[in-house]
Design an enzyme around this catalytic site. Structure first.
Site, mmCIF file in Angstrom:
data_model
loop_
_atom_site.group_PDB
_atom_site.id
_atom_site.type_symbol
_atom_site.label_atom_id
_atom_site.label_comp_id
_atom_site.label_asym_id
_atom_site.label_seq_id
_atom_site.Cartn_x
_atom_site.Cartn_y
_atom_site.Cartn_z
ATOM 1 N N ASN A 125 40.666 54.502 67.392
ATOM 2 C CA ASN A 125 41.997 54.807 66.836
ATOM 3 C C ASN A 125 42.422 53.690 65.885
ATOM 4 O O ASN A 125 43.248 53.897 65.008
ATOM 5 C CB ASN A 125 43.045 55.009 67.950
ATOM 6 N N GLY B 266 42.079 51.085 62.802
ATOM 7 C CA GLY B 266 41.438 51.053 61.493
ATOM 8 C C GLY B 266 41.812 49.726 60.870
ATOM 9 O O GLY B 266 42.967 49.513 60.517
ATOM 10 N N HIS B 267 40.868 48.798 60.829
ATOM 11 C CA HIS B 267 41.148 47.454 60.315
ATOM 12 C C HIS B 267 40.453 47.285 58.969
ATOM 13 O O HIS B 267 39.225 47.379 58.884
ATOM 14 C CB HIS B 267 40.686 46.391 61.325
ATOM 15 N N GLN C 186 46.009 47.990 67.344
ATOM 16 C CA GLN C 186 47.315 48.646 67.424
ATOM 17 C C GLN C 186 48.429 47.587 67.271
ATOM 18 O O GLN C 186 48.158 46.484 66.824
ATOM 19 C CB GLN C 186 47.490 49.414 68.748
ATOM 20 N N ASP D 6 48.821 48.562 62.052
ATOM 21 C CA ASP D 6 48.559 48.508 60.605
ATOM 22 C C ASP D 6 49.318 47.382 59.913
ATOM 23 O O ASP D 6 49.713 47.504 58.750
ATOM 24 C CB ASP D 6 48.898 49.853 59.929
ATOM 25 N N GLY E 186 48.332 40.249 48.975
ATOM 26 C CA GLY E 186 47.401 41.200 48.369
ATOM 27 C C GLY E 186 46.332 41.518 49.391
ATOM 28 O O GLY E 186 46.161 40.781 50.376
ATOM 29 N N THR F 43 50.118 54.309 72.389
ATOM 30 C CA THR F 43 48.732 54.620 72.680
ATOM 31 C C THR F 43 48.541 54.491 74.192
ATOM 32 O O THR F 43 49.516 54.377 74.941
ATOM 33 C CB THR F 43 47.776 53.728 71.848
ATOM 34 N N LYS G 9 46.134 43.223 60.493
ATOM 35 C CA LYS G 9 45.398 42.370 61.441
ATOM 36 C C LYS G 9 43.971 42.113 60.965
ATOM 37 O O LYS G 9 43.465 40.997 61.046
ATOM 38 C CB LYS G 9 45.359 43.037 62.832
ATOM 39 N N GLY G 10 43.322 43.196 60.479
ATOM 40 C CA GLY G 10 41.924 43.068 60.047
ATOM 41 C C GLY G 10 41.760 42.001 58.993
ATOM 42 O O GLY G 10 40.861 41.166 59.068
ATOM 43 N N ARG H 38 51.806 56.943 56.082
ATOM 44 C CA ARG H 38 52.572 56.194 57.083
ATOM 45 C C ARG H 38 54.059 56.311 56.777
ATOM 46 O O ARG H 38 54.452 56.311 55.613
ATOM 47 C CB ARG H 38 52.161 54.716 57.048
HETATM 48 P P1 GDP Z 1 45.402 46.671 60.580
HETATM 49 O O1 GDP Z 1 45.171 47.942 61.328
HETATM 50 O O2 GDP Z 1 46.506 45.857 61.160
HETATM 51 O O3 GDP Z 1 44.155 45.866 60.401
HETATM 52 O O4 GDP Z 1 45.890 47.090 59.125
HETATM 53 P P2 GDP Z 1 45.261 48.263 58.215
HETATM 54 O O5 GDP Z 1 44.004 47.795 57.640
HETATM 55 O O6 GDP Z 1 45.272 49.545 58.944
HETATM 56 O O7 GDP Z 1 46.400 48.408 57.131
HETATM 57 C C1 GDP Z 1 46.746 47.366 56.287
HETATM 58 C C2 GDP Z 1 46.544 47.843 54.844
HETATM 59 O O8 GDP Z 1 47.182 46.946 53.951
HETATM 60 C C3 GDP Z 1 45.094 47.851 54.424
HETATM 61 O O9 GDP Z 1 44.922 48.853 53.455
HETATM 62 C C4 GDP Z 1 44.894 46.473 53.810
HETATM 63 O O10 GDP Z 1 43.834 46.428 52.865
HETATM 64 C C5 GDP Z 1 46.225 46.270 53.152
HETATM 65 N N1 GDP Z 1 46.704 44.891 53.074
HETATM 66 C C6 GDP Z 1 46.567 43.887 53.982
HETATM 67 N N2 GDP Z 1 47.265 42.795 53.586
HETATM 68 C C7 GDP Z 1 47.830 43.127 52.408
HETATM 69 C C8 GDP Z 1 48.717 42.437 51.517
HETATM 70 O O11 GDP Z 1 49.133 41.314 51.732
HETATM 71 N N3 GDP Z 1 49.126 43.121 50.404
HETATM 72 C C9 GDP Z 1 48.725 44.393 50.136
HETATM 73 N N4 GDP Z 1 49.188 44.965 49.042
HETATM 74 N N5 GDP Z 1 47.902 45.064 50.951
HETATM 75 C C10 GDP Z 1 47.477 44.441 52.079
HETATM 76 P P1 IMO Z 2 45.478 49.590 64.191
HETATM 77 O O1 IMO Z 2 44.615 48.749 65.086
HETATM 78 C C1 IMO Z 2 48.671 52.520 63.767
HETATM 79 C C2 IMO Z 2 49.122 55.485 66.939
HETATM 80 C C3 IMO Z 2 48.811 56.922 66.524
HETATM 81 C C4 IMO Z 2 49.777 57.678 67.413
HETATM 82 C C5 IMO Z 2 49.741 56.862 68.701
HETATM 83 C C6 IMO Z 2 48.806 57.444 69.769
HETATM 84 O O2 IMO Z 2 44.805 50.085 62.978
HETATM 85 O O3 IMO Z 2 46.786 48.919 63.934
HETATM 86 P P2 IMO Z 2 46.159 57.472 70.011
HETATM 87 O O4 IMO Z 2 45.109 58.077 69.123
HETATM 88 O O5 IMO Z 2 46.012 56.009 70.205
HETATM 89 O O6 IMO Z 2 46.331 58.199 71.291
HETATM 90 O O7 IMO Z 2 47.532 57.707 69.192
HETATM 91 O O8 IMO Z 2 49.296 55.566 68.348
HETATM 92 N N1 IMO Z 2 48.040 54.511 66.669
HETATM 93 C C7 IMO Z 2 48.056 53.648 65.648
HETATM 94 N N2 IMO Z 2 48.931 53.508 64.631
HETATM 95 N N3 IMO Z 2 47.616 51.675 63.874
HETATM 96 C C8 IMO Z 2 46.746 51.789 64.886
HETATM 97 O O9 IMO Z 2 45.750 50.913 65.082
HETATM 98 C C9 IMO Z 2 46.920 52.844 65.823
HETATM 99 N N4 IMO Z 2 46.238 53.254 66.920
HETATM 100 C C10 IMO Z 2 46.947 54.261 67.432
HETATM 101 O O10 IMO Z 2 49.074 57.121 65.161
HETATM 102 O O11 IMO Z 2 51.076 57.588 66.893
HETATM 103 MG MG MG Z 3 45.073 49.983 60.974
#
Ligand code: GDP
Ligand code: IMO
Ligand code: MG
Length: 425
Positions: free
Chosen positions: A38, A40-41, A224, A13, A415, A239, A16-17, A305
């Site tokens: 698992n 979520g981007h 991840q 999280d 942002g 994971t 990356k997305g 988180r």
């Molecule tokens: P990923 O799994 O690495 O792709 O990240 P996620 O999408 O799970 O979590 C990142 C969260 O932060 C999402 O809700 C994005 O929309 C948000 N986000 C990403 N970059 C920024 C940033 O620079 N500032 C803020 N405030 N939010 C961001």
């Molecule tokens: P992205 O790509 C954050 C965490 C789960 C749990 C552990 C094992 O969005 O960054 P699993 O379902 O994979 O067996 O769970 O790994 N986990 C993540 N945490 N971002 C992710 O992916 C994750 N994918 C798995 O919360 O702690």
């Molecule tokens: Mg994510």
């Protein structure tokens, strides 16, 4: 740039997305190589929010080819739902999405097992996403998995399913009464989708190799974070896949090479979802503030988180692990308004000081962070366009990251929207 990889340097999280979406503009092919739903981007384009669990984030860029390689475990229902959701936004995956025939399928019985095992673990539960990831990878290694190619031959598929479920049901009380463990239920699950998914199934290793040899630009999208890597992460709180750079080659079925750019995505503070050690975790109002300001709730599961300060032993370790040669710092805006910002520079472990992240992750839970403080800034960063426009203390913080990690910061995200990114070089 011919080959680029985006990897998470913390526990996932990191944003990356958002960065992949940005870089996809310059790429011909965007590849997911491990993990499953698992992940979520999140990508936000002009206020419109997309959360991608299986599809590479490049799918949002018109005409770009996207690959789900053999290292990904695919829930086909989820994949088709994602595809049709995008269709409602006028985005078509047809003709430009390629799913490896060798990728393993996540079945309803895998999701059942994930929940069943988590419950059985009780207090020792891992906090998985319950998306069936662990059980699907377990079956892959146990040679009990079913791959995309397998469902294209109905008789073969039936045999495989019978075999798989025979083993799966052993030791589960009342297995006969559990729908997700029945052959018929799982057979219908595939029967309902096989004709829709057929068009995407292909040999993705050849596709990736072809792109690379044609000098096309290939962007590999890590999922991840490195600390969730099955071997190199905080085991067993990880994971079940190889999330670091090494997993790319196995997950794509291609010979290893050094990518032109290995971009480490670093959130300006640290978060973690699920259980496991987290030395800089803040269980106080500052932690709550980071969660609130950063909207730190899981994109895949909605869980809050855990939040804490930036941790340099982690970043040293993960940037080395991935051969990171460029950094993207995300969510810098979330730190606005804090008087002081702490960073962890080492750990106190029993009577010793550790400067490096411990190789033995058992040690981590007894590590106390040693902090250095940086002055905060009050200004909102929302509208900043250039590095020079950032408040002095924000630049000071970024310079410290560069200096400590000896890696250049290339992108600064201030942002969630696609447009809120500063390119430093
Ligand atoms: P990923 O799994 O690495 O792709 O990240 P996620 O999408 O799970 O979590 C990142 C969260 O932060 C999402 O809700 C994005 O929309 C948000 N986000 C990403 N970059 C920024 C940033 O620079 N500032 C803020 N405030 N939010 C961001
Ligand atoms: P992205 O790509 C954050 C965490 C789960 C749990 C552990 C094992 O969005 O960054 P699993 O379902 O994979 O067996 O769970 O790994 N986990 C993540 N945490 N971002 C992710 O992916 C994750 N994918 C798995 O919360 O702690
Ligand atoms: Mg994510």
């Amino acid at each position: 740039m011919q080959s680029r990889v985006v990897v998470g340097c913390q526990w996932g999280d990191e944003g990356k997305g958002k960065i992949v979406d940005l870089l996809a503009d310059d790429a011909d092919l965007i590849v997911r190589f491990q993990g499953g739903a698992n992940a979520g981007h999140t990508v936000i384009i002009k206020g419109e929010k997309f959360i991608l669990n299986l599809l590479p984030s490049g799918i949002l860029r018109e005409g770009k080819k996207c690959v789900i390689a053999s290292g990904v475990v695919v829930d086909p229902r989820k994949l088709l739902d994602e595809i049709s959701e995008l269709k409602q936004h006028g985005i078509s995956a047809s003709g430009r999405l390629f799913v490896s025939g060798k990728s393993h399928i996540v079945f309803p019985y895998h999701k059942f097992m994930d929940q069943y095992l988590e419950k059985a673990r009780g207090k020792g539960s891992l906090g998985t996403t319950k998306r069936g990831i662990g059980p699907a990878y377990t079956d892959r290694v146990a040679r009990a998995g079913i791959r995309m190619y397998d469902i294209l031959d109905e008789n073969y598929f039936k045999d495989r399913l019978n075999e798989a479920l025979k083993i799966k049901r052993i030791g589960i009380p009342d297995a006969d009464a559990i729908e997700e463990l029945s052959v018929e239920f799982n057979f219908q699950f595939i029967n309902n989708i096989v004709d829709s998914i057929r068009e995407y199934i292909t040999d993705t290793s050849q596709l990736i190799l072809g792109s690379l040899s044609n000098k096309e630009s290939v962007l590999f999208e890590g999922a991840q974070g490195s600390l969730l890597d099955i071997d190199n992460g905080t085991y067993p709180f990880t994971t079940s896949s190889s999330t670091f750079l090494g997993g790319l080659f196995v997950g794509c079925g291609i010979a290893p090479f050094i990518p032109d750019e290995s971009i480490g995505i670093v959130k300006a503070y640290t978060t973690r979802v699920g259980a496991g050690p987290f030395p800089t975790e803040l269980s106080d109002v500052t932690g709550d503030k980071l969660r609130e300001n950063g909207a730190e709730f899981g994109a895949a599961t909605g869980r809050p988180r855990r939040c804490g300060w930036l941790d340099f032993p982690i970043l040293h370790y993960t940037s080395e692990l991935n051969g990171v040669n460029a950094l993207a710092i995300t969510k810098l805006d979330v730190l606005s308004g804090l008087d002081r910002i702490k960073v962890c520079t080492g750990y106190r472990y029993r009577n010793t000081i550790l400067e490096r992240f411990p190789d033995n992750s058992l040690i981590l839970k007894d590590c106390q962070p040693i902090y250095e403080e940086y002055p905060g800034w009050k200004e909102s960063l929302e509208k900043v366009k250039e590095y020079e426009e950032l408040p002095e203390n924000a630049r000071y913080y970024l310079d410290a990251i560069e200096e400590r990690l000896k890696v250049k910061i290339r992108y600064i995200s201030i942002g969630a929207d696609r447009s809120q990114t500063i390119r430093k070089y």
